[in-house]
Design a protein around this motif. Structure first.
Motif, PDB file in Angstrom:
ATOM      1  N   LYS A 492       0.812  -1.213   0.000  1.00 50.97           N
ATOM      2  CA  LYS A 492       0.000   0.000   0.000  1.00 50.97           C
ATOM      3  C   LYS A 492       0.848   1.266   0.000  1.00 50.97           C
ATOM      4  CE  LYS A 492      -4.303  -1.852   1.650  1.00 50.97           C
ATOM      5  NZ  LYS A 492      -3.904  -3.235   2.051  1.00 50.97           N
ATOM      6  N   LEU A 493       1.939   1.247  -0.744  1.00 44.32           N
ATOM      7  CA  LEU A 493       2.753   2.447  -0.918  1.00 44.32           C
ATOM      8  C   LEU A 493       2.048   3.359  -1.914  1.00 44.32           C
ATOM      9  CD1 LEU A 493       6.221   0.707  -1.299  1.00 44.32           C
ATOM     10  CD2 LEU A 493       5.455   2.025   0.657  1.00 44.32           C
ATOM     11  N   PRO A 494       2.214   4.690  -1.772  1.00 51.25           N
ATOM     12  CA  PRO A 494       1.542   5.564  -2.737  1.00 51.25           C
ATOM     13  C   PRO A 494       2.148   5.390  -4.125  1.00 51.25           C
ATOM     14  CG  PRO A 494       2.921   6.825  -1.244  1.00 51.25           C
ATOM     15  CD  PRO A 494       2.969   5.428  -0.773  1.00 51.25           C
ATOM     16  N   TYR A 495       1.305   5.345  -5.108  1.00 49.74           N
ATOM     17  CA  TYR A 495       1.822   5.205  -6.465  1.00 49.74           C
ATOM     18  C   TYR A 495       0.903   5.922  -7.437  1.00 49.74           C
ATOM     19  CZ  TYR A 495      -1.783   1.816  -7.619  1.00 49.74           C
ATOM     20  OH  TYR A 495      -2.975   1.220  -7.864  1.00 49.74           O
ATOM     21  N   LEU A 496       1.412   6.135  -8.618  1.00 49.76           N
ATOM     22  CA  LEU A 496       0.647   6.785  -9.675  1.00 49.76           C
ATOM     23  C   LEU A 496       0.573   5.814 -10.840  1.00 49.76           C
ATOM     24  CD1 LEU A 496      -0.620   9.522 -10.467  1.00 49.76           C
ATOM     25  CD2 LEU A 496       1.558  10.130 -11.449  1.00 49.76           C
ATOM     26  N   THR A 610       1.223  13.978 -16.523  1.00 49.29           N
ATOM     27  CA  THR A 610       2.600  14.234 -16.927  1.00 49.29           C
ATOM     28  C   THR A 610       3.313  15.089 -15.887  1.00 49.29           C
ATOM     29  OG1 THR A 610       1.779  14.229 -19.189  1.00 49.29           O
ATOM     30  CG2 THR A 610       3.994  15.054 -18.848  1.00 49.29           C
ATOM     31  N   LEU A 611       2.644  16.157 -15.442  1.00 47.51           N
ATOM     32  CA  LEU A 611       3.268  17.049 -14.471  1.00 47.51           C
ATOM     33  C   LEU A 611       3.526  16.321 -13.156  1.00 47.51           C
ATOM     34  CD1 LEU A 611       1.282  20.311 -15.117  1.00 47.51           C
ATOM     35  CD2 LEU A 611       3.721  19.965 -15.412  1.00 47.51           C
ATOM     36  N   PHE A 612       2.564  15.553 -12.710  1.00 46.43           N
ATOM     37  CA  PHE A 612       2.739  14.832 -11.449  1.00 46.43           C
ATOM     38  C   PHE A 612       3.906  13.858 -11.542  1.00 46.43           C
ATOM     39  CE2 PHE A 612      -0.489  15.168  -8.016  1.00 46.43           C
ATOM     40  CZ  PHE A 612      -1.139  16.288  -8.491  1.00 46.43           C
ATOM     41  N   SER A 613       3.960  13.118 -12.637  1.00 43.76           N
ATOM     42  CA  SER A 613       5.020  12.115 -12.688  1.00 43.76           C
ATOM     43  C   SER A 613       6.364  12.742 -13.013  1.00 43.76           C
ATOM     44  CB  SER A 613       4.676  11.007 -13.677  1.00 43.76           C
ATOM     45  OG  SER A 613       4.161  11.512 -14.854  1.00 43.76           O
ATOM     46  N   LEU A 614       6.362  13.828 -13.756  1.00 43.67           N
ATOM     47  CA  LEU A 614       7.628  14.475 -14.084  1.00 43.67           C
ATOM     48  C   LEU A 614       8.241  15.129 -12.868  1.00 43.67           C
ATOM     49  CD1 LEU A 614       6.783  16.353 -17.350  1.00 43.67           C
ATOM     50  CD2 LEU A 614       8.427  14.536 -17.099  1.00 43.67           C
ATOM     51  N   LEU A 615       7.430  15.859 -12.136  1.00 41.66           N
ATOM     52  CA  LEU A 615       7.964  16.674 -11.063  1.00 41.66           C
ATOM     53  C   LEU A 615       7.855  15.981  -9.716  1.00 41.66           C
ATOM     54  CD1 LEU A 615       6.385  20.031 -12.251  1.00 41.66           C
ATOM     55  CD2 LEU A 615       8.706  19.263 -12.616  1.00 41.66           C
ATOM     56  N   GLY A 616       7.318  14.770  -9.716  1.00 39.90           N
ATOM     57  CA  GLY A 616       7.189  14.060  -8.454  1.00 39.90           C
ATOM     58  C   GLY A 616       6.297  14.788  -7.476  1.00 39.90           C
ATOM     59  N   LEU A 617       5.215  15.368  -7.961  1.00 44.31           N
ATOM     60  CA  LEU A 617       4.303  16.094  -7.091  1.00 44.31           C
ATOM     61  C   LEU A 617       3.474  15.110  -6.285  1.00 44.31           C
ATOM     62  CD1 LEU A 617       2.830  18.692  -9.609  1.00 44.31           C
ATOM     63  CD2 LEU A 617       4.723  19.012  -8.040  1.00 44.31           C
ATOM     64  N   SER A 618       3.074  15.507  -5.090  1.00 45.32           N
ATOM     65  CA  SER A 618       2.092  14.698  -4.387  1.00 45.32           C
ATOM     66  C   SER A 618       0.745  15.406  -4.354  1.00 45.32           C
ATOM     67  CB  SER A 618       2.582  14.365  -2.984  1.00 45.32           C
ATOM     68  OG  SER A 618       2.908  15.539  -2.305  1.00 45.32           O
ATOM     69  N   GLN A 619       0.733  16.714  -4.575  1.00 47.51           N
ATOM     70  CA  GLN A 619      -0.536  17.414  -4.713  1.00 47.51           C
ATOM     71  C   GLN A 619      -0.322  18.736  -5.456  1.00 47.51           C
ATOM     72  OE1 GLN A 619      -1.797  18.030  -0.716  1.00 47.51           O
ATOM     73  NE2 GLN A 619      -0.567  19.846  -0.476  1.00 47.51           N
ATOM     74  N   VAL A 632      -5.811  18.800  -6.006  1.00 52.56           N
ATOM     75  CA  VAL A 632      -5.726  17.457  -6.564  1.00 52.56           C
ATOM     76  C   VAL A 632      -4.536  16.772  -5.916  1.00 52.56           C
ATOM     77  CG1 VAL A 632      -5.372  16.074  -8.624  1.00 52.56           C
ATOM     78  CG2 VAL A 632      -6.669  18.167  -8.764  1.00 52.56           C
ATOM     79  N   ALA A 633      -4.774  15.639  -5.287  1.00 48.70           N
ATOM     80  CA  ALA A 633      -3.677  14.867  -4.723  1.00 48.70           C
ATOM     81  C   ALA A 633      -3.495  13.609  -5.541  1.00 48.70           C
ATOM     82  CB  ALA A 633      -3.967  14.539  -3.269  1.00 48.70           C
ATOM     83  N   LEU A 634      -2.411  12.884  -5.243  1.00 43.69           N
ATOM     84  CA  LEU A 634      -2.091  11.655  -5.937  1.00 43.69           C
ATOM     85  C   LEU A 634      -3.292  10.710  -5.973  1.00 43.69           C
ATOM     86  CD1 LEU A 634       0.626  11.127  -7.104  1.00 43.69           C
ATOM     87  CD2 LEU A 634       1.254   9.841  -5.094  1.00 43.69           C
ATOM     88  N   LYS A 635      -4.030  10.695  -4.856  1.00 45.98           N
ATOM     89  CA  LYS A 635      -5.130   9.753  -4.727  1.00 45.98           C
ATOM     90  C   LYS A 635      -6.236  10.019  -5.753  1.00 45.98           C
ATOM     91  CE  LYS A 635      -6.335   8.768  -0.373  1.00 45.98           C
ATOM     92  NZ  LYS A 635      -6.986   9.217   0.854  1.00 45.98           N
ATOM     93  N   GLU A 636      -6.584  11.305  -5.899  1.00 48.86           N
ATOM     94  CA  GLU A 636      -7.623  11.658  -6.870  1.00 48.86           C
ATOM     95  C   GLU A 636      -7.201  11.249  -8.276  1.00 48.86           C
ATOM     96  OE1 GLU A 636      -8.729  13.190  -3.479  1.00 48.86           O
ATOM     97  OE2 GLU A 636      -7.052  14.259  -4.392  1.00 48.86           O
ATOM     98  N   GLU A 679     -12.616  12.069   0.744  1.00 45.54           N
ATOM     99  CA  GLU A 679     -12.030  11.702   2.033  1.00 45.54           C
ATOM    100  C   GLU A 679     -10.757  12.477   2.357  1.00 45.54           C
ATOM    101  OE1 GLU A 679     -10.383   7.556   1.732  1.00 45.54           O
ATOM    102  OE2 GLU A 679     -11.489   7.680  -0.122  1.00 45.54           O
ATOM    103  N   LEU A 680     -10.238  13.196   1.376  1.00 48.73           N
ATOM    104  CA  LEU A 680      -8.996  13.916   1.645  1.00 48.73           C
ATOM    105  C   LEU A 680      -9.161  14.920   2.767  1.00 48.73           C
ATOM    106  CD1 LEU A 680      -6.078  14.306   0.525  1.00 48.73           C
ATOM    107  CD2 LEU A 680      -6.971  16.321  -0.589  1.00 48.73           C
ATOM    108  N   LEU A 681     -10.302  15.557   2.765  1.00 49.95           N
ATOM    109  CA  LEU A 681     -10.468  16.618   3.761  1.00 49.95           C
ATOM    110  C   LEU A 681     -11.592  16.349   4.754  1.00 49.95           C
ATOM    111  CD1 LEU A 681      -9.703  19.580   1.459  1.00 49.95           C
ATOM    112  CD2 LEU A 681      -8.461  18.959   3.514  1.00 49.95           C
TER     113      LEU A 681
END
Lengths: 682, 682
Positions: A492-496, A610-619, A632-636, A679-681
């Motif tokens: 259950k590690l965070p992933y995209l 693309t932006l999330f995976s390129l820049l390693g964003l989490s939100q 927008v977070a990784l989960k969404e 559920e994020l907030l």
């Protein structure tokens, strides 16, 4: 005075020089080569001692059995205990965790010296036990820790290494060096580490990885020349197939069959491995007992495996006496076993004689070896010790390929006729292809072919090998996630998930469709009471800070939670009054990120991904005309992608379009994405 | 009725299936393999005819000379004329242009069928002339055109191919296939195309490139098997070096010397090539004359080159009779020329006999060949025909390596003693290493080593070759930009310099320091008069559209200029009145990009650079609290990077830190960046 200034200038010059990037790369290469070589040396000595003990006791079979079983058990239990006591993070492969870290997620305690020590000691013991555990995955972890620690030392000379961006660059190079000097395969190492860990790859790191990995592999091989293990720098599992006519075009169907079968087998291996892990994680009486007594599971696994491979027992039918490296060397040899079985063994056969049983056919031995080692490897890699799956799977693939090769040699005992010349079939070549295809299928990579060329020192089978690896990948990617993604999901590690190619919906879904609209924020007028409430109701690490409550203009500042909490607690101790709580926040005491990542509502899912995976964003925050409208977070993103691609909870490999099309044609397409998670907030 | 619905369903299913990505890849692979093989076949036949003509006339040397000179001249002039008439974009290598296109810049007419035809015909004629022109660069261009055209056909089946993001993915695969099926080197092809064209690379394209390139290389090699050129699928320039002891550790210094020398030679080659191009572009009487009479320059170059290589003339001292591929085959052979020179030639020497002159030493012949071919290649690649530099440089490197190898063989005539056994030196191995090192130095890539393994089918020299290639890269990157970057600079194509590793300033400079603050914009109340004024005063393709003039809120809409102009002209024709000019714009008629790229003021230079190179941006708007405050274009970024790294106008290769440190220590560091250019808008 002048001399002092001059020497200071020289000192500064020296310090800058020492902070140079290439010095970092060279140091990393040297240290990892030393670690790799020492580990190989220690585990080889351990195996030698094991074999010697076993050999000396040949006059007494029960005593022999005791040694055969006890020796690995002690080592495995020691490795398990050591890891448990020093650093439980060292357990397992390490590649899934590194993939997550490189995605931008901070995993605590994974890159510490403690984990390094636990991993090195545990892995050496594991390799020295002769159990089917691999070196590759843990070694990637070790090299990454080494790179991270070294970069901290380098900050003394150059401030660049402190930057978070630079951190990714450093770990990427660490991974490349890890695979590269594990078996002395720099090129395949760089490629494998790229494929396994990255989504987007900076080409400048390709160069840096290549440099460090080559240097490392070079030192690693030179060390073994100095130690008289080898006469010169050559491949680790060198093959000697004929080069003038390596294979005929008519053999291609057999290679294709190896590829496709390896695809299915690889997917099954991943499935089996996951089922074992899931079973161990299911809460019942047995697993509770095993969790309380941690050493019982590895001890039992080792006991069962060694009992089955005991050479005078069942092991005689499955070449049980061969240690993993010996097995590879013998499977890659240049004989045709079906021809020499039953007759006198030719000179130079060496350890390959283990495959010949006076009463049992070579095919049966190979098949038994493959079947038994298959589940043994799948189970062994779940033991709580540092262990990778690459090498065990490589052995499996080699035995499967060899089996097909021997069958081919039996079907065409006189070879294949071409242009009036009869060319013999080389079963060893099939073994190499099988090894590349099965490892490729399990890891979902194609660079295993390159690793194979470097390991064997022969490239003559390049085209059939690449065809087999591609076919294996096509099948395996259509059936299961890769072994590393499977572990990421189980842990259950965070992933995209990967965005597949060819889904038009990824351009039609916008960030406004998936974002969470209820964003909690702070403004300059917020009181401590509001902050307290905010901290209680959310688990986010950063909170947006906006200009004025009414207008919701994004002021683009973020608060770092850990800072606030500690400072807030201090405040609480100092003043117990309730009144204090309604004072406005002192914003200048807070760590602020002046440029958080902003998106606009109409950013497409593809661009967001693309932006999330390129820049390693989490939100990322979504703004409309400067106003904060959502987050927008990784989960969404993950949910939206899995919704839009309709592949359930599984990762999207590049070739998943195969399985998608089948589903698409049976189910009507829906363009609306999955509803965003609230559920994020709340 | 049901049957109709069913068949429609089946048809749709079929259409979707045909639009699948892997079908695109397979089609691309097959078509490029056919093109590559046909071109090879045609040019080989042309060379055969050339040789035959030359051989038949051996009774008359003047006539022989006439044929030797005229035949290539006709072909080269034909190629030049054909390209000039059909598509001038086909001239040159094509890799610099593709690098620019993949950066996100739109170059018109570069990916059309016309350019395809011109490139294929021109290149075939050029290769068939025996002049030192390469196939690799133009072939990348051809494959990219093929991929672009094919993707347009595929839009019929699947809408995905229309997306601009997808376009990059398609071209990336095209490049990989281009290099891969040029010589049947799929693996090296993928890696080389990544290194040469990309800054950030999507790993999913690695897989796709690998798939297509393997398929293509496979078909390419199978075609030559069917044509009885080869007995089975093997390497193009197969070598037969001994594998048990490929080299001794004591030979490493020689390999390192090859690497370092090749670095210097490669940089000099790039310098020489650029000087020739710059001279041709300088406006003076000679160049004006040459521009008016386009065929004179290639004709003169061909005349001089062929005259010098005429075998009975000066050519006898430089193995002038060898065509490029023959030269490579002979340089990679397994003899030691210093040993057989002067004595009777051994069997199997073949074309290598061209290197032996009865009166002149082998060293002199090799040296003359290298020096003469060096400037010939540098000049030939500037001719206005489709021509790459990879293959000529490869030949140069092989001859240089062979020269070092022969010198080593002469220094150690009895071989090198190791462990009581004398091992002979293999000069052919030095040639392979030299070829990889020099091509690596000229192109600033390390994957030339992989291409070499695939071309020769032997991987035993892997470590010394990688060491040599890395050393060559270190030297060459410190001295000159790569050949492709050099051409980009000379042709003044837009480019983004590389950010070096280890410059702390890239994290301290923010986008607010470099942005242009005077931004021209439109708002919903703007009139046609304002638009006309705007169009007159700017050359931008997109214009920001803001909410209200006073507040400068970014409304995040962009106008596409070409659309406006055409529509504006229409308006002008329709209504000649001045009054019309003051009407407000009809915004709904305009193409609008709903999510242009936004940055905030405090985005660091590093992040900006990453975003620009990742997403292929040509400009981004800077907003502060939602208000438009500035714009950053490629030009500003370029200047800021060159300012912050203090390396003048040169590109930043990964290893430029070598030359920076030298400068840094001599000059005091200044943290302020270069002033931003105001020329973008005023």
């Amino acid at each position: 005075r002048v001399g002092c200034v001059l020497s200071l200038h020289h000192f500064q010059f020296l310090v800058t020089k020492l902070g140079e990037d290439w010095i970092f790369l060279v140091l990393l290469g040297i240290s990892m080569a030393l670690v790799s070589w020492s580990m190989d040396y220690a585990s080889a000595k351990s195996l030698q001692a094991y074999k010697w003990l076993y050999g000396e006791l040949s006059w007494n079979v029960p005593l022999q059995y005791l040694v055969w079983v006890t020796y690995p058990m002690i080592l495995i239990m020691f490795a398990s205990l050591f890891c448990h006591l020093v650093a439980p993070q060292a357990i397992g492969s390490g590649i899934p965790e590194l993939k997550t870290i490189l995605r931008g997620v901070v995993l605590k305690e994974y890159l510490t010296l403690k984990a390094f020590a636990a991993k090195v000691v545990g892995l050496t013991a594991g390799l020295g036990s002769g159990m089917p555990v691999g070196k590759e995955g843990p070694f990637v972890h070790i090299a990454s820790i080494c790179a991270a620690v070294l970069s901290k030392v380098m900050t003394f000379f150059s401030g660049v290494y402190q930057s978070p961006y630079c951190y990714t660059d450093i770990l990427t190079v660490g991974c490349a060096v890890g695979v590269g000097c594990c078996f002395g395969t720099p090129l395949g190492g760089v490629l494998f580490s790229i494929e396994v860990t990255s989504t987007y790859f900076a080409v400048r790191n390709y160069w840096r990885g290549y440099f460090a990995a080559t240097f490392s592999a070079f030192i690693f091989r030179v060390l073994s020349v100095f130690n008289k293990d080898a006469v010169t720098i050559t491949a680790l599992f060198r093959t000697k197939f004929r080069m003038d006519f390596p294979f005929d075009l008519q053999e291609l169907p057999a290679f294709a069959i190896i590829g496709i079968s390896c695809g299915f087998l690889g997917a099954f291996f991943v499935y089996l491995n996951r089922q074992v892990v899931l079973f161990m994680r299911k809460p019942n009486a047995l697993t509770r007992f095993l969790t309380r007594h941690r050493l019982i599971f590895p001890a039992v696994v080792t006991f069962v495996v060694t009992t089955l491979t005991f050479p005078p027992g069942f092991g005689q039918f499955m070449a049980g006496e061969l240690m993993p490296r010996e097995a590879i060397n013998s499977l890659f040899d240049n004989f045709t076993w079906t021809k020499i079985w039953g007759s006198a063994s030719p000179p130079g056969l060496g350890r390959s004689s283990a495959w010949f049983h006076p009463d049992v056919n070579v095919f049966i031995v190979l098949l038994l070896f493959f079947i038994m080692k298959f589940w043994m490897s799948a189970v062994s890699t779940t033991m709580p010790i540092p262990s990778g799956a690459f090498m065990p799977v490589f052995v499996l693939g080699a035995s499967f390929g060899r089996l097909v090769g021997e069958i081919m040699a039996a079907l065409f005992p006189h070879g294949i006729l071409f242009d009036g010349i009869l060319y013999q079939i080389i079963p060893g070549g099939y073994a190499v292809i099988g090894a590349a295809a099965l490892t490729g299928a399990v890891t979902h990579t194609v660079s295993t072919a390159v690793i194979c060329f470097e390991l064997t020192g022969q490239i003559s089978h390049i085209l059939p090998m690449m065809v087999a690896v591609i076919l294996a990948n096509m099948v395996a990617q259509g059936l299961q996630p890769s072994l590393y993604d499977s572990i990421i999901q189980v842990k259950k590690l965070p992933y995209l998930p990967e965005l597949g190619f060819g889904h038009i919906s990824q351009y039609n879904i916008f960030v406004e469709d998936i974002m969470v609209r209820k964003v909690k924020f702070l403004c300059s007028q917020s009181t401590y009471r509001e902050l307290l409430y905010l901290l209680d109701s959310t688990s986010l690490k950063t909170i947006p800070l906006v200009d004025s409550k009414g207008e919701m203009l994004v002021f683009t500042f973020l608060l770092h939670l850990h800072k606030i909490i500690s400072w807030y607690c201090l405040k609480q101790i100092k003043s117990w009054e309730e009144a204090e709580m309604d004072k406005p926040l002192e914003l200048d005491q807070i760590r602020i990120d002046p440029s958080p990542f902003q998106l606009v509502e109409r950013t497409s899912l593809h661009k967001t991904h693309t932006l999330f995976s390129l820049l390693g964003l989490s939100q990322a925050y979504v703004t409309s005309i400067g106003k904060l409208v959502g987050v927008v977070a990784l989960k969404e993103l993950q949910k939206a992608i899995e919704g839009s691609t309709r592949s359930g909870v599984r990762l999207r490999p590049p070739l998943a379009s195969f399985r998608d099309t089948i589903r698409k044609s049976s189910k009507p397409s829906k363009t609306s994405p999955a509803p965003s998670s609230p559920e994020l907030l709340e």
